[in-house]
Write a protein that holds these residues in place. Structure first.
Motif, PDB file in Angstrom:
ATOM      1  N   ALA A   1      22.901  29.356  24.398  1.00  0.00           N
ATOM      2  CA  ALA A   1      23.656  28.502  25.322  1.00  0.00           C
ATOM      3  C   ALA A   1      24.240  27.270  24.634  1.00  0.00           C
ATOM      4  N   ASP A   2      23.418  26.536  23.856  1.00  0.00           N
ATOM      5  CA  ASP A   2      23.885  25.292  23.209  1.00  0.00           C
ATOM      6  C   ASP A   2      24.989  25.581  22.185  1.00  0.00           C
ATOM      7  N   ALA A   3      24.826  26.663  21.429  1.00  0.00           N
ATOM      8  CA  ALA A   3      25.823  27.015  20.418  1.00  0.00           C
ATOM      9  C   ALA A   3      27.152  27.375  21.070  1.00  0.00           C
ATOM     10  N   ILE A   4      27.091  28.089  22.185  1.00  0.00           N
ATOM     11  CA  ILE A   4      28.318  28.473  22.889  1.00  0.00           C
ATOM     12  C   ILE A   4      29.023  27.251  23.467  1.00  0.00           C
ATOM     13  N   ASP A   5      28.251  26.336  24.054  1.00  0.00           N
ATOM     14  CA  ASP A   5      28.833  25.099  24.583  1.00  0.00           C
ATOM     15  C   ASP A   5      29.509  24.302  23.472  1.00  0.00           C
ATOM     16  N   SER A   6      28.872  24.257  22.303  1.00  0.00           N
ATOM     17  CA  SER A   6      29.441  23.531  21.172  1.00  0.00           C
ATOM     18  C   SER A   6      30.749  24.179  20.700  1.00  0.00           C
ATOM     19  N   LEU A   7      30.782  25.510  20.681  1.00  0.00           N
ATOM     20  CA  LEU A   7      31.989  26.220  20.271  1.00  0.00           C
ATOM     21  C   LEU A   7      33.135  25.984  21.242  1.00  0.00           C
ATOM     22  N   LYS A   8      32.814  25.970  22.545  1.00  0.00           N
ATOM     23  CA  LYS A   8      33.844  25.757  23.556  1.00  0.00           C
ATOM     24  C   LYS A   8      34.424  24.348  23.454  1.00  0.00           C
ATOM     25  N   ALA A   9      33.559  23.370  23.184  1.00  0.00           N
ATOM     26  CA  ALA A   9      34.007  21.977  23.091  1.00  0.00           C
ATOM     27  C   ALA A   9      34.774  21.716  21.801  1.00  0.00           C
ATOM     28  N   ASN A  10      34.339  22.375  20.710  1.00  0.00           N
ATOM     29  CA  ASN A  10      34.968  22.136  19.410  1.00  0.00           C
ATOM     30  C   ASN A  10      35.096  23.462  18.663  1.00  0.00           C
ATOM     31  N   PRO A  11      36.162  24.241  18.909  1.00  0.00           N
ATOM     32  CA  PRO A  11      36.316  25.544  18.272  1.00  0.00           C
ATOM     33  C   PRO A  11      36.326  25.436  16.754  1.00  0.00           C
ATOM     34  N   ARG A  12      35.501  26.273  16.120  1.00  0.00           N
ATOM     35  CA  ARG A  12      35.433  26.328  14.665  1.00  0.00           C
ATOM     36  C   ARG A  12      34.823  27.665  14.266  1.00  0.00           C
ATOM     37  N   GLN A  13      34.584  27.842  12.986  1.00  0.00           N
ATOM     38  CA  GLN A  13      34.085  29.125  12.520  1.00  0.00           C
ATOM     39  C   GLN A  13      32.714  29.434  13.118  1.00  0.00           C
TER      40      GLN A  13
ATOM     41  N   GLN B   1      41.821  31.142  14.539  1.00  0.00           N
ATOM     42  CA  GLN B   1      41.610  29.702  14.410  1.00  0.00           C
ATOM     43  C   GLN B   1      42.356  29.135  13.197  1.00  0.00           C
ATOM     44  N   ALA B   2      42.303  29.882  12.075  1.00  0.00           N
ATOM     45  CA  ALA B   2      42.995  29.426  10.864  1.00  0.00           C
ATOM     46  C   ALA B   2      44.504  29.452  11.052  1.00  0.00           C
ATOM     47  N   ALA B   3      45.001  30.510  11.751  1.00  0.00           N
ATOM     48  CA  ALA B   3      46.442  30.613  11.986  1.00  0.00           C
ATOM     49  C   ALA B   3      46.949  29.432  12.799  1.00  0.00           C
ATOM     50  N   GLU B   4      46.170  29.047  13.824  1.00  0.00           N
ATOM     51  CA  GLU B   4      46.564  27.901  14.644  1.00  0.00           C
ATOM     52  C   GLU B   4      46.464  26.592  13.844  1.00  0.00           C
TER      53      GLU B   4
END
Length: 412
Positions: free
Chosen positions: A298-310, A354-357
């Motif tokens: 859950a925490d990792a997914i929330d972090s990804l949604k807030a700040n998309p990265r690898q 993500q890299a393309a963007e």
């Protein structure tokens, strides 16, 4: 097979030579009643037909139909019923006709009410027409009708069985059953048709089933698994730990869940039964994720949604296995996984979305101007080595256009 014949040999002799009932014979010979009856029907049907006064008839004839009168009962009361419907006997009472034909008055009266109510109606009309009516009340007595009014209404408007209604209203089960069959046949017919309809489809929880009862678990079963169900619903414990804590059998609890709480199982597996029948979803093809697994990511997914990265970087930050985390995202967060995943660029190469963007503006500037890549990276706040590697691997045509622009400037 020989042992079975030997087992019931004495019972068959008694059935053929005496008038004892099957129950009495089974007790005398110390055999099971159901087993003896089944043996009779399968291997000595001729004795059954003889007992029912149906000798000479085809062995395929049904001795007991699902509903209606039995053949032996029909033969027993046939002549008495015909007499009741004959004007020659119109001056006699039902009791007198019953004694004349060697049957009980109560039995004949009940048989007429149940199977030939029209005969009783014709008798009363004929007596009134001939002026020999005895002014005796026929049909349900007013006191009985009042006693059973609430029970009849409840049986009409609910899915409760006769025994459940009788217990709730505090009346006799046999009395209510007889009252319904004699004076409210339409109610019995309606319930019978509902039961027959229920047999054709799947059993639905809370609805009437083919046996006339609601398809719900027994109260004792509900109470037995109450604690285990609460743990299953509100905790992250696995089923084996739950049954140990609640003190119930593992297979019994699993069967209880599959039968009565399939929605909770689907919820635990990250699926929803919205818009479809929960029974149509095959549990064997659904992924078995624990509630603890959902909490783990859950925490990792929330972090990804807030700040998309690898995904690999996020997995490292939260101590997760990158490939396992990536698989979980694809199944349970498909939109996020798609946004973070790979895509096909205009040149046909597969690149990270993500890299393309991230490098889109830098690539545009690089292929349309003569500015150095290092200068572009510094101006856009990008890491030069990362940008250079991305351009070399995925945008060779951008490098060619950039070199063409630089060469043209030198020529001019």
């Amino acid at each position: 097979m020989a042992s079975i014949h030997q087992k019931y040999q004495e019972a068959i002799r008694l059935y053929a030579e005496t008038d004892l009932s099957a129950v009495q014979i089974a007790k005398a010979c110390n055999v099971e009643v159901a087993g003896f009856r089944a043996y009779l029907g399968r291997h000595h049907r001729d004795l059954l037909l003889k007992r029912y006064g149906m000798e000479g008839m085809e062995c395929s004839v049904k001795l007991r139909s699902k509903r209606g009168q039995r053949p032996d009962a029909h033969l027993k009361y046939k002549e008495a019923v015909e007499a009741c419907d004959n004007l020659s006997y119109i001056r006699l009472s039902i009791s007198e006709i019953a004694r004349m034909f060697g049957v009980t008055a109560t039995g004949l009266g009940n048989f007429l009410r149940l199977h030939y109510p029209d005969v009783l109606e014709r008798r009363e009309k004929a007596k009134l027409r001939l002026g020999i009516a005895d002014n005796t009340w026929r049909g349900a007595r007013r006191q009985c009708a009042e006693v059973y009014t609430q029970a009849v209404e409840m049986y009409k408007t609910t899915d409760m069985t006769i025994s459940e209604v009788a217990e709730f209203c505090g009346v006799s089960i046999g009395g209510l059953s007889q009252h319904l069959r004699f004076y409210h046949k339409e109610v019995i017919e309606k319930r019978f048709s509902e039961r027959e309809q229920a047999k054709k489809g799947k059993k639905k929880i809370g609805h009437i089933s083919g046996n006339g009862r609601k398809h719900v678990p027994d109260p004792e079963t509900v109470e037995r698994y109450r604690e285990a169900l609460e743990l299953y619903r509100n905790t992250n414990l696995i089923v084996k730990d739950i049954v140990q804590r609640a003190g119930v059998p593992l297979e019994g609890f699993r069967y209880y869940l599959r039968t009565w709480h399939r929605d909770l199982m689907l919820e635990r597996r990250g699926m929803s039964a919205a818009g479809k029948d929960r029974d149509d979803i095959d549990l064997s093809i659904t992924k078995r994720y624990l509630k603890s697994t959902s909490a783990k990511y859950a925490d990792a997914i929330d972090s990804l949604k807030a700040n998309p990265r690898q995904v690999a970087k996020v997995a490292a930050e939260f101590g997760l296995h990158p490939e396992t985390f990536r698989m979980y995202l694809k199944e349970h967060e498909p939109e996020l996984s798609k946004r973070l995943g790979m895509m096909k660029a205009a040149n046909g190469k597969t690149v990270s979305r993500q890299a393309a963007e991230k490098y889109a503006e830098a690539v545009r500037l690089y292929e349309t101007t003569g500015e150095e890549l290092k200068s572009i990276a510094r101006r856009l706040g990008l890491v030069y080595n990362s940008l250079g590697g991305y351009v070399r691997r995925n945008c060779p045509e951008a490098k060619q256009r950039h070199e063409a622009i630089v060469a043209k400037k030198k020529t001019d």
